[in-house]
Design an enzyme around this catalytic site. Structure first.
Site, short mmCIF file in Angstrom:
data_model
loop_
_atom_site.label_atom_id
_atom_site.label_comp_id
_atom_site.label_asym_id
_atom_site.label_seq_id
_atom_site.Cartn_x
_atom_site.Cartn_y
_atom_site.Cartn_z
N THR A 1 45.19 43.15 32.72
CA THR A 1 44.52 41.85 32.65
C THR A 1 44.73 41.36 31.21
O THR A 1 44.90 42.19 30.34
CB THR A 1 43.00 42.05 32.88
OG1 THR A 1 42.82 42.60 34.16
CG2 THR A 1 42.22 40.76 32.78
N ARG B 1 41.69 39.59 47.89
CA ARG B 1 40.83 40.40 47.02
C ARG B 1 40.64 39.70 45.69
O ARG B 1 41.58 39.25 45.07
CB ARG B 1 41.48 41.77 46.76
CG ARG B 1 40.68 42.68 45.80
CD ARG B 1 41.18 42.59 44.37
NE ARG B 1 40.54 43.58 43.48
CZ ARG B 1 40.71 43.63 42.16
NH1 ARG B 1 41.48 42.76 41.56
NH2 ARG B 1 40.10 44.55 41.45
N VAL B 2 39.39 39.57 45.27
CA VAL B 2 39.09 39.00 43.96
C VAL B 2 38.35 40.07 43.17
O VAL B 2 37.40 40.67 43.68
CB VAL B 2 38.22 37.73 44.09
CG1 VAL B 2 37.82 37.21 42.71
CG2 VAL B 2 38.98 36.66 44.86
N GLY B 3 38.80 40.31 41.96
CA GLY B 3 38.18 41.34 41.13
C GLY B 3 37.15 40.77 40.18
O GLY B 3 36.57 39.71 40.42
N THR C 1 38.69 44.29 30.74
CA THR C 1 39.89 44.68 31.49
C THR C 1 39.66 46.10 32.01
O THR C 1 38.89 46.85 31.44
CB THR C 1 41.15 44.63 30.59
OG1 THR C 1 42.23 45.32 31.26
CG2 THR C 1 40.93 45.31 29.25
N GLY C 2 40.34 46.42 33.11
CA GLY C 2 40.17 47.77 33.65
C GLY C 2 39.96 47.71 35.14
O GLY C 2 40.40 46.78 35.81
N GLY D 1 38.47 46.63 38.16
CA GLY D 1 37.63 45.47 38.47
C GLY D 1 36.37 45.77 39.25
O GLY D 1 35.28 45.28 38.93
#
Length: 319
Positions: free
Chosen positions: A169, A197-199, A220-221, A223
């Protein structure tokens, strides 16, 4: 009338950065930080600075955002982005958007041109058209590397989890000379994710949060783990309790690891201009500019320093 010293911090994603991509990742975050700082130095807003820094990384195929985004199960790019203004807590986000080069620009327009905070998929697409944002053919966003990885993950004995580890990200946080803070985050999400899919990135408080009273952060990482602990807001909460940016970041990352087994990274700036770039993954590319000094790194404990002038000179020669 105390003017703040502007600060910008950027990240290009936490996870595992493969050897052959290290140089490109380093150069990319440095370029983004210098571009964002250029705006701040001329008295520009934190909002403009974080948008510009993120746009720079969306255009850079080394990162999982914009061009270079990973592909979903169907082999398409679906992107999420958020931007937030610490002055009044206004925010704009888009999720599952396709065929646009710079989702962060669209997120900014959602914030400024609508009464809403998040537009998704088809609706976001219609809004982009209404705003005159040119359509970018999907193939233009797909790099050879993303397609290779997608194919690998489709093989019956593959373990997509293995590939989730380099999760680039991208994000930026800044404080400007007026003392306003802002954050921006943008991503292509997880490789071979389910369609739709939404993180964490598009979710306020998870992918990013900015409040002039405490500071700004971009995450970041993994989600799903970030969403479970509302990581960005959690960090600001710790700062509100009096922790330094570094301490707040470490405390929140540690909680995410012990509570839900999630790894990630964060960048933070507080309302007095102190910053941190911290991560629980193996690596995270990051860069920051403060007091005309550029700092950057990828590994834990790694920090290079250059003067901004020196960095700009080598920037124009190409890294």
């Amino acid at each position: 009338f105390g003017r703040m010293k502007p600060v910008i911090v950027v990240h290009g994603g936490a996870g595992r950065i493969f050897k052959e991509r290290e140089e490109g990742s380093r150069a990319g975050v440095v370029r983004a930080a210098l571009r964002g700082f250029g705006i701040l130095k001329q008295g520009g807003s934190a909002l403009d600075a974080v948008e510009e820094a993120v746009r720079s990384m969306e255009d850079d195929p080394h990162f999982n955002a914009g061009r270079g985004s990973v592909l979903n199960e169907k082999g398409e790019v679906e992107m999420d982005a958020i931007i937030m203004d610490g002055k009044n807590l206004d925010s704009g986000a888009v999720s599952a958007v396709k065929c646009i080069a710079n989702p962060i620009k669209l997120a900014r327009l959602v914030m400024e041109k609508t009464k809403h905070m998040l537009l998704t998929d088809h609706g976001a697409h219609l809004f982009a058209q209404a705003m005159g944002i040119p359509e970018t053919p999907g193939e233009k966003l797909i790099t050879e590397r993303s397609r290779e990885r997608w194919k690998k993950n489709l093989e019956p004995d593959s373990n997509p989890e293995e590939f989730q580890k380099d999760l680039g990200t991208v994000g930026a946080v800044a404080i400007d000379s007026e003392g306003n803070v802002a954050c921006a985050t943008s991503t292509g999400g997880l490789s071979n994710k389910l369609i739709g899919r939404v993180g964490d990135t598009a979710c306020i408080g998870s992918g990013g949060y900015a409040d002039n009273r405490s500071g700004a952060t971009s995450t970041t990482g993994h989600g799903e783990s970030i969403m479970k602990v509302v990581l960005a807001r959690l960090i600001l909460y710790h700062m509100e309790q009096g922790m330094s940016p570094e301490m707040a970041a470490d405390t929140a990352l540690d909680y995410m690891k012990t509570r839900v087994g999630g790894l990630g990274g964060v960048i933070v700036v507080n309302s007095s201009g102190e910053w941190a770039a911290r991560f629980s993954t193996k690596q995270m590319s990051w860069a920051t500019v403060k007091d005309d000094q550029l700092h950057y790194g990828i590994y834990a404990g790694e920090g290079h320093t250059k003067s901004v002038d020196e960095a700009l000179a080598s920037e124009s020669e190409g890294f």
